[in-house]
Design a protein around this motif. Structure first.
Motif, mmCIF file in Angstrom:
data_model
loop_
_atom_site.group_PDB
_atom_site.id
_atom_site.type_symbol
_atom_site.label_atom_id
_atom_site.label_comp_id
_atom_site.label_asym_id
_atom_site.label_seq_id
_atom_site.Cartn_x
_atom_site.Cartn_y
_atom_site.Cartn_z
ATOM 1 N N HIS A 134 0.820 -1.206 0.000
ATOM 2 C CA HIS A 134 0.000 0.000 0.000
ATOM 3 C C HIS A 134 0.853 1.256 0.000
ATOM 4 C CE1 HIS A 134 0.722 -0.532 4.380
ATOM 5 N NE2 HIS A 134 0.661 0.785 4.429
ATOM 6 N N PHE A 139 -8.209 2.754 5.419
ATOM 7 C CA PHE A 139 -7.854 2.284 4.078
ATOM 8 C C PHE A 139 -8.968 2.548 3.079
ATOM 9 C CE2 PHE A 139 -4.817 -0.125 6.587
ATOM 10 C CZ PHE A 139 -3.701 -0.114 5.772
ATOM 11 N N PRO A 176 -8.922 -0.827 -3.091
ATOM 12 C CA PRO A 176 -8.245 -0.739 -4.389
ATOM 13 C C PRO A 176 -9.188 -0.862 -5.591
ATOM 14 C CG PRO A 176 -7.616 -2.759 -3.234
ATOM 15 C CD PRO A 176 -8.438 -1.946 -2.293
ATOM 16 N N LEU A 222 -4.023 -0.204 -3.119
ATOM 17 C CA LEU A 222 -4.535 -0.052 -1.751
ATOM 18 C C LEU A 222 -3.938 1.227 -1.192
ATOM 19 C CD1 LEU A 222 -6.112 -1.169 0.695
ATOM 20 C CD2 LEU A 222 -4.027 -2.424 1.315
ATOM 21 N N GLU A 259 -3.889 4.188 1.978
ATOM 22 C CA GLU A 259 -4.119 4.388 3.401
ATOM 23 C C GLU A 259 -4.030 5.883 3.697
ATOM 24 O OE1 GLU A 259 -2.108 2.974 7.645
ATOM 25 O OE2 GLU A 259 -1.047 2.609 5.777
#
Length: 135
Positions: free
Chosen positions: A79, A117, A120, A127, A129
């Motif tokens: 991420h 989060f 995606p 992904l 955050e």
């Protein structure tokens, strides 16, 4: 919503100690913290590179999210994390723009950050955050 900066890149690894050695020996970086986040079933190690950090992630549970990620995609970038102010407001803003949220409200992450989060499926396969330092 403009993030303040890239807080860290999360990298999923099979073996935290081996990966720490790699970053220290190859790049000359220093691991400044190792932490377990039990709620996320992960151990983390951090390196500072300029203003951005590298966060290595090792699963502590075969059913944990990092273990599942590695079994599907292998080790690698998991991420990208953006530092933000007023994370709850930022979550509302990105959701209003059609982004699917994994976390509707922030939770506690490594280094005492509040984190959330973004899925995606709605962030072009990455992904993402959002992170905010506790006041």
């Amino acid at each position: 919503m403009i993030p303040n900066y890239i807080e860290h890149l999360g990298i999923a690894v099979n073996n935290l100690e081996e990966s720490i050695r790699f970053y220290e020996q190859v790049f000359g970086l220093t691991c400044y913290a190792i932490e377990e986040v039990k709620e996320q079933k992960v151990r983390t190690a951090f390196f500072q590179v300029g203003q951005t950090k590298i966060e290595l992630l090792e699963s502590t549970d075969p059913e944990g999210p990092i273990s599942k990620f590695i079994s599907k995609k292998g080790e690698g970038i998991h991420h990208i994390a953006f530092a933000v102010s007023d994370i709850e407001d930022k979550l509302k803003k990105v959701e209003s723009r059609g982004v699917q949220l994994i976390d509707r409200t922030p939770r506690k992450g490594a280094e005492g950050l509040d984190i959330a989060f973004l899925h995606p499926k709605s962030t072009q396969g990455v992904l993402m955050e959002l992170c905010e330092k506790n006041s």
